[in-house]
Structures are given as structure tokens and as C-alpha cells.
Design a protein around this motif. Structure first.
Motif, PDB file in Angstrom:
ATOM      1  N   ASN A   9      46.521  34.392  27.645  1.00 56.41           N
ATOM      2  CA  ASN A   9      45.829  33.976  27.948  1.00 56.41           C
ATOM      3  C   ASN A   9      45.838  32.530  28.685  1.00 56.41           C
ATOM      4  OD1 ASN A   9      43.108  32.951  28.988  1.00 56.41           O
ATOM      5  ND2 ASN A   9      42.550  33.044  26.768  1.00 56.41           N
ATOM      6  N   PRO A  10      46.150  32.708  29.742  1.00 57.61           N
ATOM      7  CA  PRO A  10      46.247  31.786  31.087  1.00 57.61           C
ATOM      8  C   PRO A  10      45.640  30.665  30.418  1.00 57.61           C
ATOM      9  CG  PRO A  10      45.529  32.997  32.155  1.00 57.61           C
ATOM     10  CD  PRO A  10      45.456  34.157  31.126  1.00 57.61           C
ATOM     11  N   VAL A  11      43.925  30.263  30.715  1.00 56.96           N
ATOM     12  CA  VAL A  11      43.707  29.192  30.378  1.00 56.96           C
ATOM     13  C   VAL A  11      43.440  27.991  28.916  1.00 56.96           C
ATOM     14  CG1 VAL A  11      40.734  28.214  30.696  1.00 56.96           C
ATOM     15  CG2 VAL A  11      41.407  30.189  31.798  1.00 56.96           C
ATOM     16  N   SER A  12      43.888  27.442  28.909  1.00 63.30           N
ATOM     17  CA  SER A  12      43.647  26.185  27.852  1.00 63.30           C
ATOM     18  C   SER A  12      42.798  26.274  27.198  1.00 63.30           C
ATOM     19  CB  SER A  12      44.028  24.945  28.505  1.00 63.30           C
ATOM     20  OG  SER A  12      44.495  24.573  27.499  1.00 63.30           O
ATOM     21  N   GLU A  13      42.570  26.083  25.488  1.00 68.01           N
ATOM     22  CA  GLU A  13      41.585  26.574  25.121  1.00 68.01           C
ATOM     23  C   GLU A  13      40.924  25.070  25.131  1.00 68.01           C
ATOM     24  OE1 GLU A  13      39.612  28.670  23.556  1.00 68.01           O
ATOM     25  OE2 GLU A  13      41.679  30.425  24.084  1.00 68.01           O
ATOM     26  N   ASP A  14      41.452  23.986  25.449  1.00 71.22           N
ATOM     27  CA  ASP A  14      40.932  22.665  25.268  1.00 71.22           C
ATOM     28  C   ASP A  14      39.704  22.512  26.626  1.00 71.22           C
ATOM     29  OD1 ASP A  14      40.308  20.047  25.209  1.00 71.22           O
ATOM     30  OD2 ASP A  14      41.422  19.654  27.138  1.00 71.22           O
ATOM     31  N   VAL A  15      40.387  23.419  27.954  1.00 71.67           N
ATOM     32  CA  VAL A  15      39.118  23.513  29.121  1.00 71.67           C
ATOM     33  C   VAL A  15      38.182  23.788  28.840  1.00 71.67           C
ATOM     34  CG1 VAL A  15      39.510  24.624  31.163  1.00 71.67           C
ATOM     35  CG2 VAL A  15      42.138  23.271  30.807  1.00 71.67           C
ATOM     36  N   VAL A  16      38.678  25.633  28.337  1.00 70.97           N
ATOM     37  CA  VAL A  16      37.241  26.056  27.302  1.00 70.97           C
ATOM     38  C   VAL A  16      36.220  25.183  26.696  1.00 70.97           C
ATOM     39  CG1 VAL A  16      36.443  28.208  26.693  1.00 70.97           C
ATOM     40  CG2 VAL A  16      38.592  28.342  28.041  1.00 70.97           C
TER      41      VAL A  16
END
Length: 49
Positions: A9-16
Motif C-alpha cells: 500500500n503506497p499510503v501511510s496508515e498514519d495519513v489515513v
């Protein structure tokens, strides 16, 4: 979420999590603001008629 062809997954879980918390706060604000407007309209209908 979009997954790249490499399988991660290219998106950080923190950002989500941060964006999700922002949307929850935004929808909570809209709910309370809508309830406030409805309350003001009801009071205007009661006291101004």
C-alpha cells in the motif's frame, strides 16, 4: 485503497488515520450546525408568530 503492482500500500496508515479523524470531526461539526439551524428556525417559528 489503491495497491501497487508490487503488492504494498503506497499510503501511510498514519495519513489515513489523520484524514479519517478529520472527516469524523467535520461530519460531527456539520451535524451539530444543522441541528443548531433547525433549533433556531423552530424558536423563530414559535416566538415570531
Amino acid at each position: 485503497m489503491a495497491v501497487t503492482e508490487h503488492g504494498h500500500n503506497p499510503v501511510s496508515e498514519d495519513v489515513v488515520r489523520r484524514h479519517e479523524a478529520g472527516w469524523h470531526a467535520f461530519t460531527r461539526f456539520l451535524t451539530l450546525a444543522t441541528a443548531g439551524v433547525i433549533a433556531v428556525l423552530v424558536f423563530m417559528a414559535i416566538f415570531l408568530v
